[in-house]
Design an enzyme around this catalytic site. Structure first.
Site: not given
Length: 887
Positions: A338, A560, A751, A770, A775, A858
């Protein structure tokens, strides 16, 4: 070949019939077809298994007729009769699903023996001891698999028998001792199963078939399928094969070998064998086997024949093969081949080597590697500079290093892991029943077993470090401790293991992150040749940005800024800004934060020079930066009770009042994102100023900077219009003052479900979208992630309410549909609108395929998932679709 056929002889199948005959059966058929020495047999199909779950006993009667017909063919071919008292045909019964699940289902060897046929076997073989040894093994396996009698009863009885005869090993027991053992084993069955051991070979076979079908849904198989995302409705085939014996004497052996090293991919034979033994002795870890290279010394002609077959099989299947073999009286038999389970390192190296040798193409190499295993290539290692004390050394069965508390029980390992406690599972050897503990543990340590034992194979498949065959350990499961050189190590003590060297180390050791190998970089470069989807990273600081770039990120898709506010030395300034009574006060503190933010952005821009950096302006509600209400109340209460400093009490009362005024019942849906920027525009103005000033400074040094300013939580086009106006006004003022030109973009994070539905309106004010799928998943499904994952999502997945955790793999029907709506509406309004996603789904292979199919520009993920994303994106370009399952 009819559509309702349930049983196939090996010579009737081939490698393309994997779904029907299972991986093992299809390969046995294929090896038979190409003329390899395979003991003849037949396969009961996966179709029969699925019908069994529909029809139960009724199906077994249909199967019985086909099995009897197939047995007649074997009898003719072998010149033996099933159940014959003079020269009995003996068979093995093994599971074999379409997707390899090593050790998860059941196997029975030597089936067909009873009190009479064992005499015939003794006569035919001329070895009464061998015959009784086969019989006692068969009884124990049948009792375990079919009658569900715990193997511990038999093992204790065997140990007692060895003690009474002064035997150190099983092979030292005489025929008389084994005959006594057989009777004692039958007595155990009578006492524990409340029935006699069946003497009718056909009854044995039909009960074994039913038990193997039932094993498709045993606990360990269900857990394995869940971990490896294997569908529950595939079913297992059953392989019934004539027995060949590796335990007839010293010119016999049994073993397991890989055509390449499954840990490193090095092109050399890798495996183990035992002289005068049966197959389960090797994989069960009952005896510590010899390395395959010793076969060259002991049986040189057989070794060369085996080497030639290994090369033939690898060339035929164009992949690493995991081969089981038996040598009976100087004759080699191949029992199974296998695709070999291997580490990510071996997977990558072998794929690259196969391409360079002209065996497979670059495309085939890319499609061969499982993206979810790529992160395992990034195994942590023990820091070479660390001073360590190793107490024992076993076999380096699976690479990587780990530390944790010693735990001897799989159930307890799972329980502690769920509490966030890291554990090392320590066992004499693992069995398939330990699968949940292996999943939960940081690493596995066994005192018995070799490099192809259950623990080793499963750990390698999961990318967990494993040290096996560490014979220096004397394990006492009842006391939950092990002894090494007179020192006792108890449950809860901290140890570390190094799966690359086999070392067992006292205490916790410092670990270092690995670097990408040359072959790894090479195959990722190939991926970049084929993929069309861009790969960015989520990074909030220069070190993460540099790591992301090292792994091949083509920019930052999410920076962020709130994480920068959480830095300890800045938090007091942030809190003072939040507690300000008016705009003037607030702007004064923002002025102190400005240079700090500018330094942050300068570092990230430098790390990503020439690549786009998407910076999300402040998103979370302001109260998240303030002290916890309960802690404030507790401190205030204590101060008042003890007559504390009145000025401090006054400060705390003021702070508590402000915190209460800012706290929200549902902060996720409260005063956050662009709502903050609209109510307190000076916060966003400060951040934009810091971004642009950092960009200007670097531009003056000749460095190219590509800032993308992202406005979070937009649900209305007017929100983005207002915030874009703020950004453009602020930027224009700075650039005019600095006398510098900077190209930048303004976009938004999509979001909220409403944002997807009105994406055409929002697109009017955006340069890019984006999709913040973390969220968006929460707001679409109405799930609070922390609550859902901690309370009901595991139950939902177990009960198949939902197929996957929607925070790991995108919910295509719900969230995915909204993303698709947002993309179509946004593109319809502005065709050159840049589109990406920046939730954790950006590093999930299934979600990446969806993003490719949707035509996004992207995906953005954590730095350490960038290599996975590069591979998954290439596979998507090469035609891989969503909904596949692991192997």
């Amino acid at each position: 070949m009819t559509s309702n056929k349930l049983v196939y002889l090996f010579k009737e199948g081939n490698a393309q019939m994997k779904e029907l005959l299972g991986g093992k059966g299809a390969n046995l058929s294929e090896m038979t077809r190409i003329g390899l020495p395979v003991p003849p047999g037949f396969i009961i199909s996966t179709r029969a298994c699925n019908m069994y779950y529909d029809k139960g006993d009724e199906l077994l009667q249909e199967v019985k007729a086909s099995v009897e017909e197939a047995l007649q063919s074997l009898e003719v071919e072998m010149g033996k009769k099933f159940g014959d008292v003079n020269n009995p045909l003996l068979i093995s019964v093994r599971s074999g699903a379409a997707v390899s699940m090593p050790g998860m289902m059941d196997t029975i060897l030597n089936l067909g023996l009873n009190d009479e046929t064992v005499k015939g076997l003794a006569k035919a073989s001329g070895d009464a001891r061998f015959a009784q040894d086969c019989y006692r093994r068969f009884i124990q396996m049948f009792a375990d698999v079919v009658l569900k009698v715990d193997h511990i009863y038999f093992e204790k009885t065997l140990e007692n028998k060895k003690d009474s005869y002064g035997a150190h090993d099983d092979t030292e027991l005489t025929a008389e001792a084994l005959e006594e053992l057989v009777e004692e084993f039958k007595e155990i069955i009578y006492n524990q199963a409340e029935r006699n051991f069946p003497q009718d070979p056909m009854e044995q076979l039909m009960e074994a078939i039913q038990a193997v079908f039932d094993s498709w849904n045993n606990q360990r198989a269900v857990v394995y399928r869940k971990v490896h995302k294997i569908p529950d409705d595939l079913g297992t085939a059953i392989n019934v094969q004539t027995m060949v014996f590796g335990n007839l004497g010293n010119d016999c052996a049994t073993g397991v070998a890989f055509t390449r090293d499954p840990a490193t991919g090095e092109p050399k034979l890798y495996g183990e064998f035992l002289v005068n033994a049966q197959g389960e002795d090797v994989v069960a870890g009952i005896r510590t086997p010899l390395g395959i290279e010793r076969l060259k010394e002991i049986m040189p002609d057989i070794y060369q024949e085996f080497l030639d077959i290994c090369n033939k099989l690898e060339g035929h299947y164009k992949d690493i093969q995991d081969i089981e073999f038996t040598i009976e009286k100087g004759r080699l038999y191949i029992l199974q081949t296998r695709t070999g389970k291997r580490t990510s390192l071996a997977s990558v190296r072998s794929a690259v080597d196969f391409v360079k040798d002209g065996i497979i193409s670059k495309k085939e190499a890319i499609l061969r590697i499982e993206p979810q295993y790529i992160d395992r290539l990034l195994h942590r290692q023990i820091d070479a500079k660390a001073e360590i004390k190793h107490i024992a050394k076993g076999l380096p069965a699976s690479p990587g290093a780990a530390s944790g508390k010693i735990i001897f029980n799989a159930d307890e390992a799972e329980k502690l892991s769920q509490q966030g406690i890291k554990v090392i599972l320590v066992r004499p050897e693992t069995t398939p029943d330990d699968i949940h503990g292996i999943v939960a543990a940081e690493g596995i340590l066994t005192s018995r077993g070799g490099m192809t034992s259950h623990a080793a194979v499963v750990a390698r498949g999961m990318g967990k470090p494993c040290v096996s065959g560490c014979e220096a350990l004397s394990i006492d499961l009842e006391k939950e401790e092990f002894l090494v050189d007179g020192v006792v190590y108890s449950k809860g003590d901290i140890i570390s293991i190094d799966g690359a060297t086999g070392r067992v180390i006292v205490g916790e050791v410092p670990l270092i992150e690995p670097e990408l190998s040359g072959q790894f970089r090479e195959i990722l470069d190939w991926c970049d040749e084929f993929r069309s989807l861009g790969i960015r990273a989520n990074a909030d600081n220069p070190p993460d940005a540099l790591k992301a770039r090292e792994f091949g990120a083509e920019g930052i898709g999410l920076c962020r800024t709130e994480h920068m506010f959480m830095v300890q030395e800045r938090l007091p300034v942030v809190q003072d800004m939040i507690l300000s009574e008016n705009k003037e006060e607030r702007e004064a503190y923002l002025g102190k934060l400005l240079p700090m933010q500018q330094v942050d952005f300068t570092g990230i821009f430098e790390a990503m020079e020439g690549l786009p950096v998407t910076i999300r302006l402040l998103d979370p509600p302001l109260h998240e930066f303030l002290p916890d209400i309960e802690e404030l109340v507790e401190e205030l209460t204590k101060l008042k009770a003890l007559g504390g400093d009145s000025e401090r009490i006054s400060q705390l009362e003021k702070l508590l009042k402000k915190v209460r005024s800012l706290s929200e019942f549902n902060p996720m849906l409260g005063h956050r994102g662009c709502r903050l920027g609209i109510v307190y525009p000076e916060i966003y103005e400060m951040q934009v100023e810091a971004i642009i000033k950092a960009a200007v400074d670097l531009a003056r040094k000749g460095k190219k900077v590509v800032p993308e300013i992202m406005i979070p939580l937009v649900g209305h086009a007017e929100e983005l219009r207002l915030m874009r106006e703020l950004v453009e006004k602020t930027v224009a003022e700075i650039l005019k003052k600095e006398g510098q030109e900077i190209e930048y973009m303004v976009g938004t994070m999509i979001e909220l479900p409403r944002a997807c539905v009105v994406a055409d309106q929002i697109a009017h004010h955006a340069d890019f979208f984006s999709f913040g799928t973390n969220d968006l998943t929460q707001t679409t499904l109405g799930y609070s992630r922390d609550d859902a994952e901690g309370k009901f999502l595991p139950h939902y997945m177990r009960e198949k309410v939902i197929p996957e955790n929607p925070f790991v793999t995108l919910d295509l029907e719900g969230v995915g549909s909204l993303v698709e709506t947002g993309v179509k509406k946004g593109k319809a309004k502005k065709n050159d609108l840049k589109m990406g996603i920046c939730g954790e789904h950006g590093g999930d292979p299934e979600s990446i395929i969806f993003c490719h199919e949707l035509g996004l520009n992207y995906v953005s993920c954590s730095p350490y998932r960038v290599p996975i994303a590069r591979l998954a994106a290439a596979q998507a370009s090469l035609g891989k679709k969503t909904g596949g399952y692991g192997d």
